[in-house]
Design an enzyme around this catalytic site. Sequence first.
Site, PDB file in Angstrom:
ATOM      1  N   GLU A 271       0.824  -1.203   0.000  1.00 55.73           N
ATOM      2  CA  GLU A 271       0.000   0.000   0.000  1.00 55.73           C
ATOM      3  C   GLU A 271       0.861   1.257   0.000  1.00 55.73           C
ATOM      4  O   GLU A 271       0.603   2.208  -0.738  1.00 55.73           O
ATOM      5  CB  GLU A 271      -0.925  -0.001   1.233  1.00 55.73           C
ATOM      6  CG  GLU A 271      -1.852  -1.217   1.292  1.00 55.73           C
ATOM      7  CD  GLU A 271      -1.264  -2.369   2.095  1.00 55.73           C
ATOM      8  OE1 GLU A 271      -2.056  -3.095   2.724  1.00 55.73           O
ATOM      9  OE2 GLU A 271      -0.029  -2.552   2.086  1.00 55.73           O
TER      10      GLU A 271
ATOM     11  N   ALA B 183      21.039 -28.329  -3.368  1.00 57.05           N
ATOM     12  CA  ALA B 183      21.934 -28.248  -4.521  1.00 57.05           C
ATOM     13  C   ALA B 183      22.341 -29.678  -4.850  1.00 57.05           C
ATOM     14  O   ALA B 183      23.047 -30.319  -4.064  1.00 57.05           O
ATOM     15  CB  ALA B 183      23.155 -27.395  -4.200  1.00 57.05           C
TER      16      ALA B 183
END
Length: 377
Positions: free
Chosen positions: A58, A189
Amino acid sequence: MSFSLTDPAVASLLGLSVREATRGVRGANPLVGAVIADASGQVVATGHHRGAGTPHAEADALSNLAAAQELAARRQNEQTPLDPALANPGPLDPATLTMLVTLEPCNHSGRTGPCSHAIVESGIGRVVYAVPDATDRASGGAAHLAANGVEVITGESISEQWVAESRALNARWFRAQREARPFTSLHLAQTLDANIAAVDGTSQWITGDASRQHSHGIRARVDAIIVGTGTIFADNPQLTARDAGGELAPRQPLRVAMGHRDVPDTARIRGTGNFVQFHTHDPREVLSELKARGVDHAMIEGGSSIATAFLAADLVDEIWLYQAPKFLGRGRSAVDDLGITSLSQALELELDDVDGPAVRQLGNDVLLHLTPRHEDK
């Protein structure tokens, strides 16, 4: 007078607010997108939240509106035509503006001020929000707006689809809040055959520089990194966050060891402090302790037993999977036994396009960004 919310064109504004939200990052705070439209329903500004410590959606939209109006005034003075693709945000009566936002504006001061107060100060006349914010520290924004003369409309009266999409954006974040734990990411990984290390224990490096640099970017925004004591004894990691030049990032995460073996005084993970060890294998206990220490976003970096424990307990809210084009055959698997005996019990994930494409190439590696499949799908 503002445009009618029953106009079919409103659907495009709602869709835009959701797309704005996905430009953010998952973590300590929810994803939020905001759109400001003028009295005719034309978009004059948008905003999104970029993560903890940055302006909320906002406030971002209000800032962008002010910048657009300033630019319009300057161009008018210079007699330079505005981009015809944008609505002219030149002098606007804020009371005729409508803000559409995916989550109820907050009513608390954290690293930034309360959005509901900023909206009231802006003079915006109408706010439409999709999902109520039921968290203890941020709820009450709609009531503050209404008490200060802002027309407040809930999403259910506008579009059930918008509400469902907005809620799905933060399904796992809301779950973490209900369970009083940090939002939890998992870093993997691995090779093409899902190994994180060779038979001899070597793992540096499976992935390339681009993947590791991306991972360091995530490290820099999480509050804590969790590893098992097995990983500490095998790899002796530092678990620091570094920039592209190899320098320490300004913000460093808390380094967390999980396991019964005492971490040696000489272990690099201890560094010069900002380290804690929990002598347990219970992932819920670890997350509960971290939440009590003010950790809102944690990341698991290894090893396989730790990753397995969090996955089996359904405590992983997002996964960053870095896939290297390598085979090891035999090796150390990224994930161990999850207690699954049938395909129907599989832990289902879905691609997540938040914070960039869900599938992308990083050097010679492929990155997958995943989240647990939403219960309603």
